[in-house]
Design a protein around this motif. Structure first.
Motif, mmCIF file in Angstrom:
data_model
loop_
_atom_site.group_PDB
_atom_site.id
_atom_site.type_symbol
_atom_site.label_atom_id
_atom_site.label_comp_id
_atom_site.label_asym_id
_atom_site.label_seq_id
_atom_site.Cartn_x
_atom_site.Cartn_y
_atom_site.Cartn_z
ATOM 1 N N SER A 125 49.351 0.362 94.577
ATOM 2 C CA SER A 125 49.909 -0.991 94.540
ATOM 3 C C SER A 125 48.999 -1.987 93.846
ATOM 4 O O SER A 125 47.797 -1.775 93.704
ATOM 5 N N ASP A 126 49.636 -3.051 93.398
ATOM 6 C CA ASP A 126 48.884 -4.227 92.967
ATOM 7 C C ASP A 126 49.467 -5.407 93.743
ATOM 8 O O ASP A 126 50.140 -5.199 94.763
ATOM 9 N N LYS A 127 49.287 -6.608 93.308
ATOM 10 C CA LYS A 127 49.718 -7.759 94.097
ATOM 11 C C LYS A 127 51.236 -7.892 94.196
ATOM 12 O O LYS A 127 51.761 -8.548 95.109
ATOM 13 N N ASP A 128 51.982 -7.272 93.246
ATOM 14 C CA ASP A 128 53.441 -7.430 93.233
ATOM 15 C C ASP A 128 54.221 -6.124 93.398
ATOM 16 O O ASP A 128 55.353 -6.124 93.872
ATOM 17 N N ILE A 129 53.618 -5.021 92.985
ATOM 18 C CA ILE A 129 54.333 -3.753 92.909
ATOM 19 C C ILE A 129 53.702 -2.717 93.827
ATOM 20 O O ILE A 129 52.479 -2.665 93.992
ATOM 21 N N GLU A 130 54.547 -1.867 94.408
ATOM 22 C CA GLU A 130 54.083 -0.769 95.241
ATOM 23 C C GLU A 130 54.789 0.501 94.776
ATOM 24 O O GLU A 130 56.010 0.511 94.613
ATOM 25 N N HIS A 168 58.641 -0.153 93.690
ATOM 26 C CA HIS A 168 59.450 -1.239 94.226
ATOM 27 C C HIS A 168 58.580 -2.479 94.418
ATOM 28 O O HIS A 168 57.356 -2.413 94.391
ATOM 29 N N ASP A 169 59.254 -3.608 94.577
ATOM 30 C CA ASP A 169 58.484 -4.833 94.815
ATOM 31 C C ASP A 169 58.105 -4.917 96.285
ATOM 32 O O ASP A 169 58.488 -4.067 97.085
ATOM 33 N N LYS A 170 57.375 -5.933 96.638
ATOM 34 C CA LYS A 170 56.863 -6.049 98.009
ATOM 35 C C LYS A 170 57.970 -6.292 99.046
ATOM 36 O O LYS A 170 57.747 -6.163 100.242
ATOM 37 N N SER A 171 59.177 -6.619 98.550
ATOM 38 C CA SER A 171 60.317 -6.792 99.455
ATOM 39 C C SER A 171 61.077 -5.483 99.648
ATOM 40 O O SER A 171 62.040 -5.422 100.413
ATOM 41 N N TYR A 200 58.958 -4.437 84.097
ATOM 42 C CA TYR A 200 57.736 -3.972 84.752
ATOM 43 C C TYR A 200 57.312 -2.587 84.278
ATOM 44 O O TYR A 200 56.326 -2.031 84.778
ATOM 45 N N ARG A 203 53.707 -1.935 83.100
ATOM 46 C CA ARG A 203 52.817 -2.248 84.219
ATOM 47 C C ARG A 203 52.815 -1.122 85.253
ATOM 48 O O ARG A 203 51.749 -0.745 85.776
#
Length: 222
Positions: A125-130, A168-171, A200, A203
């Motif tokens: 993960s990074d700050k937005d993506i997992e 996926h995103d953090k949501s 994305y 990234r």
């Protein structure tokens, strides 16, 4: 007499004079529930089967096969026994095929767990993506259905060289599905819905490739 007094359908059948049907359905009320609408249509067309048990079972088989059990084409056969046996063969064949498919899936699930379980639990993960490893065939199926692509049909999960991940995103909203090669230690493809690339894409690919060592470490420690 109890059925006659408590079930208006039995009374109706009695009035029509289908005494064989009364005898059968009194002893098999569930079959009456299944075939009542078909019975009314067949009766209106003057159809009287030589064996109510076989006819009732035909209705059940037709329903299992997704046929219209209100159509006289199906529910009023000239040769009841032959028609019953034909649909019985279809249902039996479908059940055997389904059973074989389930057995095949179970076998693949066992192989999948045996060869890929050491990678389960890896999350990048990074700050937005997992990005996480899909850890079951069921999870791969859900991914393919949601993303409208062939991750399950093409069985990337079963390839000895591949690990399939979901980005996926953090949501928790899916972005892309990632295939990582265990021999090349890099992402070989990453696809969004309907096999498109998302904003994305680069990234995600770079993120997973930058963490390729985690798969090597998981494999070596297994």
């Amino acid at each position: 007499m109890k059925s006659l007094l408590t079930d208006s359908r039995i009374e109706t059948i009695m009035k029509v004079g289908h005494f064989g049907a009364v005898e059968y359905f009194v002893s098999n009320p569930i079959r009456l529930d299944q075939s009542w609408n078909s019975y009314k249509i067949a009766s209106r067309h003057g159809y009287v089967p030589e064996d109510w048990g076989i006819w009732s079972d035909l209705i059940r088989l037709l329903d299992r096969c997704g046929r219209d059990i209100r159509s006289t084409r199906y529910i009023c056969p000239t040769d009841l026994t032959t028609e019953h046996d034909k649909w019985l063969d279809k249902v039996t064949s479908a059940e055997e095929k389904h059973k074989s498919k389930e057995q095949l899936i179970r076998a693949k699930e066992e192989d999948f767990l045996k060869s890929k379980s050491c990678y389960f639990g890896i999350v990048i993960s990074d700050k937005d993506i997992e990005v996480s490893v899909l850890d079951s065939i069921e999870a791969c199926q859900a991914e393919g259905t949601a993303m409208h692509h062939c991750v399950l049909k093409c069985e990337y999960f079963a390839q000895e060289d591949s690990i399939v991940l979901s980005a996926h995103d953090k949501s928790g909203n899916r972005i892309e599905t990632v295939e990582f090669s265990l021999t090349e230690n890099r992402v070989v493809q990453s696809r969004g819905r309907c096999n498109t690339n998302t904003e994305y894409h680069d990234r995600i690919v770079n993120l997973v490739n930058a963490n390729a060592h985690r798969f090597i470490e998981a494999r070596e420690s297994a």
